[in-house]
Design an enzyme around this catalytic site. Structure first.
Site, PDB file in Angstrom:
ATOM      1  N   SER A   1       0.866  -1.247   0.113  1.00 46.57           N
ATOM      2  CA  SER A   1       0.270  -0.055  -0.013  1.00 46.57           C
ATOM      3  C   SER A   1       0.880   1.353  -0.056  1.00 46.57           C
ATOM      4  CB  SER A   1      -0.996   0.153   1.316  1.00 46.57           C
ATOM      5  OG  SER A   1      -1.890   0.911   1.043  1.00 46.57           O
TER       6      SER A   1
ATOM      7  N   HIS B   1      -7.732  -5.611   1.021  1.00 48.67           N
ATOM      8  CA  HIS B   1      -6.337  -4.829   1.159  1.00 48.67           C
ATOM      9  C   HIS B   1      -5.465  -5.044   1.974  1.00 48.67           C
ATOM     10  CE1 HIS B   1      -4.359  -1.202  -0.042  1.00 48.67           C
ATOM     11  NE2 HIS B   1      -4.301  -0.758   1.241  1.00 48.67           N
TER      12      HIS B   1
END
Ligand SMILES: *[C@@H]1O[C@H](CO)[C@@H](O)[C@H](O)[C@H]1NC(C)=O
Ligand SMILES: *[C@@H]1O[C@H](CO)[C@@H](O)[C@H](O)[C@H]1NC(C)=O
Ligand SMILES: *[C@@H]1O[C@H](CO)[C@@H](O)[C@H](O)[C@H]1NC(C)=O
Length: 402
Positions: free
Chosen positions: A175, A373
């Site tokens: 990320s 995620h």
């Protein structure tokens, strides 16, 4: 008279509810989770490594703008170094906290690598500076992920290469750990030559199509973040998440629903026994400007430095809006890994990134419908379904002499 009585009845009901919560709260954690898991929720990265019998070292790295970063290493001197960099509000522990059976850092060490875990400025392990005090000086928090890309990553990469004696390392970012890499590789392109392969897990560069329904909340909270008092720290590592979410099963459900709204997924992929560890390590603190910089990306659909007000943009960038980062300068080989049900970095946005990078060598969508995620670092089945492939891709580029 009656009103008074009604009020006192409400008041008493409220009080007894609070007492019940407090009583049921005390011990909910201890009654429902193994002591070893609760212990893991409280340990530091180095303490976790020691507990699971891995060698461990701390390295303090000073950036050229005087921040002091705490790096962690699972040392294997003489072996190929890898650098792993965490995401927003996360820390080096993200690569190990789910345990030796699933953490990527453990897998890489066991497979023969010299493993380095980065910590970007402002998180639990990098609240340190040669002159500023993070507890007292607002100026300490005057940074976004742009500064992590141009100061923190170069300092960490220099350290890894100096100490190990290697000319190139293999990079893994999750990320924001990918965002900062692309900032560095486009702003200081010489660093591309120090990277065998950049493994981008849930890459966050274009985030325009983000699906989280919490976005509106974030955008409205922006005004809270950015007061006239200037930048500040938000959500440092604390006992709060553990205390709040583990008061009772009701509050735990509430917290899990919140994380699913943020990250996506249906929660089925998680190891429920490890929930306290997630909340014990994360969030790990960041600057308000970092969050706002991501919100700017969502609205503008662009990958560019911080957008200040007009006059300051003109002073800093010489233009009314910040200029885009030049992704065509990212010449290091890039492997993109992303998941179907990721609310933050959706496949569509990852493909927009893929089109702009000159050297995408892997572009892999994980079909597992449950992964979101954070599953790119926390899912229990990563060892079976993802890590061997990532390592094989890396090995291929480590042995390709260019
Ligand atoms: C800050 O960095 C110094 C090394 O320069 C280190 O000795 C010290 O322990 C660090 N402090 C914290 C709180 O990390
Ligand atoms: C933050 O840094 C900028 C320069 O980049 C400076 O103009 C500003 O005054 C700083 N703000 C604070 C609160 O330190
Ligand atoms: C879930 O976590 C517990 C505690 O660490 C562990 O004993 C168990 O094996 C894990 N389950 C899976 C499926 O990974």
């Amino acid at each position: 008279m009656r009103n008074n009585m009604q009020y006192s009845k409400y008041w008493l009901n409220g009080l007894s509810l609070a007492i019940q919560l407090a009583i049921s709260g005390a011990g909910f954690l201890e009654q429902n989770y193994p002591p070893s898991v609760i212990e893991d929720a409280h340990l530091t990265t180095l303490e976790l490594l020691a507990k699971y019998n891995y060698p461990n070292e701390a390295h303090f790295v000073t950036t050229s703008d005087n921040y002091i970063l705490g790096m962690h290493r699972i040392p294997r001197p003489g072996a190929q170094p890898v650098l792993l960099v965490h995401g927003l509000l996360d820390s080096s522990s993200t690569w190990i906290m789910m345990g030796p059976q699933s953490g990527l850092a453990y897998y890489l060490y066991d497979s023969g690598y010299d493993v380095w875990l980065g910590n970007c400025r402002g998180n639990t392990y990098s609240r340190n500076h040669t002159s500023l005090n993070p507890n007292k000086d607002r100026a300490f928090w005057n940074f976004s992920w742009h500064e992590m890309g141009i100061y923190d990553l170069p300092a960490m990469i220099d350290t890894v290469l100096d100490v190990s004696g290697f000319k190139k390392l293999t990079y893994y970012g999750h990320s924001q750990g990918t965002t900062v890499f692309f900032v560095m590789a486009s702003s200081l392109p010489a660093y591309n030559d120090n990277v065998h392969l950049m493994n981008a897990l849930a890459p966050a560069v274009f985030v325009q199509h983000t699906k989280t329904p919490l976005l509106d909340m974030g955008l409205s909270m922006k005004n809270v973040f950015l007061t006239d008092n200037g930048p500040s720290e938000i959500m440092p590592r604390s006992e709060m998440g553990l205390d709040f979410c583990f008061m009772s099963s009701y509050w735990l459900k509430f917290c899990m629903r919140f994380t699913r709204l943020l990250f996506g997924g249906n929660g089925k992929s998680h190891n429920k026994t490890m929930y306290p560890v997630m909340f014990g390590h994360c969030p790990a603190g960041c600057s308000t400007l970092q969050v706002n910089h991501f919100l700017q990306m969502v609205r503008s659909g662009r990958f560019r430095p911080y957008n200040f007000y007009l006059k300051r943009n003109q002073r800093i960038y010489g233009t009314s809006k910040p200029p885009d980062y030049q992704l065509q300068r990212v010449t290091a080989p890039i492997a993109l890994y992303f998941t179907k049900d990721d609310f933050l970095t959706v496949p569509e946005d990852v493909q927009r990134l893929a089109k702009q990078l000159p050297k995408v060598v892997v572009n892999h969508l994980y079909e597992n419908p449950e992964w979101n995620h954070v599953d790119m670092v926390w899912a229990p089945n990563l060892r079976q379904e993802a890590q061997p492939q990532m390592m094989a891709n890396s090995k291929k580029w480590e042995t390709t002499d260019e």
